[in-house]
Write a protein that holds these residues in place. Structure first.
Motif, PDB file in Angstrom:
ATOM      1  N   GLU A  93      54.399  39.096  64.725  1.00  0.00           N
ATOM      2  CA  GLU A  93      55.478  38.455  63.979  1.00  0.00           C
ATOM      3  C   GLU A  93      55.855  39.355  62.816  1.00  0.00           C
ATOM      4  O   GLU A  93      55.100  40.242  62.436  1.00  0.00           O
ATOM      5  N   LYS A  94      57.035  39.116  62.247  1.00  0.00           N
ATOM      6  CA  LYS A  94      57.453  39.922  61.104  1.00  0.00           C
ATOM      7  C   LYS A  94      57.931  39.022  59.988  1.00  0.00           C
ATOM      8  O   LYS A  94      58.347  37.883  60.216  1.00  0.00           O
ATOM      9  N   MET A  95      57.858  39.551  58.791  1.00  0.00           N
ATOM     10  CA  MET A  95      58.353  38.846  57.617  1.00  0.00           C
ATOM     11  C   MET A  95      58.760  39.879  56.581  1.00  0.00           C
ATOM     12  O   MET A  95      58.331  41.032  56.625  1.00  0.00           O
ATOM     13  N   SER A  96      59.605  39.463  55.665  1.00  0.00           N
ATOM     14  CA  SER A  96      59.985  40.343  54.569  1.00  0.00           C
ATOM     15  C   SER A  96      58.822  40.382  53.592  1.00  0.00           C
ATOM     16  O   SER A  96      58.215  39.360  53.287  1.00  0.00           O
ATOM     17  N   TYR A  97      58.515  41.568  53.102  1.00  0.00           N
ATOM     18  CA  TYR A  97      57.335  41.724  52.260  1.00  0.00           C
ATOM     19  C   TYR A  97      57.535  41.092  50.891  1.00  0.00           C
ATOM     20  O   TYR A  97      58.526  41.323  50.215  1.00  0.00           O
ATOM     21  N   SER A  98      56.580  40.270  50.501  1.00  0.00           N
ATOM     22  CA  SER A  98      56.429  39.823  49.117  1.00  0.00           C
ATOM     23  C   SER A  98      54.930  39.653  48.886  1.00  0.00           C
ATOM     24  O   SER A  98      54.194  39.259  49.787  1.00  0.00           O
ATOM     25  N   ALA A  99      54.502  39.967  47.692  1.00  0.00           N
ATOM     26  CA  ALA A  99      53.065  39.991  47.411  1.00  0.00           C
ATOM     27  C   ALA A  99      52.423  38.614  47.599  1.00  0.00           C
ATOM     28  O   ALA A  99      51.350  38.498  48.185  1.00  0.00           O
ATOM     29  N   THR A 100      53.081  37.577  47.111  1.00  0.00           N
ATOM     30  CA  THR A 100      52.475  36.248  47.222  1.00  0.00           C
ATOM     31  C   THR A 100      52.429  35.782  48.669  1.00  0.00           C
ATOM     32  O   THR A 100      51.444  35.176  49.086  1.00  0.00           O
ATOM     33  N   ALA A 101      53.457  36.077  49.449  1.00  0.00           N
ATOM     34  CA  ALA A 101      53.463  35.662  50.853  1.00  0.00           C
ATOM     35  C   ALA A 101      52.384  36.393  51.640  1.00  0.00           C
ATOM     36  O   ALA A 101      51.717  35.797  52.491  1.00  0.00           O
ATOM     37  N   CYS A 102      52.203  37.669  51.353  1.00  0.00           N
ATOM     38  CA  CYS A 102      51.181  38.444  52.061  1.00  0.00           C
ATOM     39  C   CYS A 102      49.785  37.931  51.722  1.00  0.00           C
ATOM     40  O   CYS A 102      48.949  37.770  52.607  1.00  0.00           O
TER      41      CYS A 102
END
Length: 171
Positions: A93-102
């Motif tokens: 899966e893919k997602m846009s990088y953000s520190a809190t989401a990661c």
């Protein structure tokens, strides 16, 4: 101090050039005092490096790490993050990088895997990813308190799965 000779005339009546003698002892003393002062007041900077913990093999099968423990993060171009659990990239899966989401993603995966056998996070980079994305991933893994992580090379299956995810959708 500087000293000058006061005998200005010679025996023939011509003026003689005055010679100057400069004593450099006080200047040398001052230089050594300054060197000693700066050596004693300067603090040496500690080297800052990140501890890299490599995964250890499963005791039952020392060659392999169980795929239930594995979680792969792939830094992509344009601040995209690709991830999949286990060793099969078909579920990527893919997602846009953000520190809190990661970090939340890593913490939820650690809860899913459990604490008996801790998670092994594999960090990889696509050729389009920049160095900053890789460092951010290492920071997030460290802040999420993942016990074991390692940097690895991309495989052909992972590159194909990323190409499929990045392909434009037909309507």
């Amino acid at each position: 101090m500087a000293q000058m000779e006061t005998n200005a005339r010679s025996s023939r009546g011509k003026r003689q050039r005055l010679s100057a003698f400069v004593d450099l002892t006080p200047m040398v003393d001052l230089a050594f005092l300054l060197i000693a002062f700066f050596m004693l007041t300067t603090s040496m900077q500690d080297v800052k490096n990140m501890e890299l913990r490599m995964p250890q093999a499963d005791p039952e099968n020392p060659e392999l790490i169980s795929k239930e423990r594995m979680f792969t993060l792939i830094a992509g171009g344009n601040d995209m993050l690709f991830y999949y659990p286990g060793d099969d990239p078909s579920g990527m899966e893919k997602m846009s990088y953000s520190a809190t989401a990661c970090r939340e993603l890593l913490r939820s995966e650690m809860k899913r895997i459990g604490t008996i056998k801790p998670m092994v996070c594999l960090i990889k980079c696509t050729p389009e990813a920049n160095y900053q994305n890789l460092i951010f991933l290492f920071d997030d893994v460290k802040l999420a308190e993942v016990p074991t992580y390692a940097l690895q090379d991309m495989t052909g299956d992972e590159l194909m799965a990323i190409d499929i995810l990045n392909a434009p959708t037909k309507k």
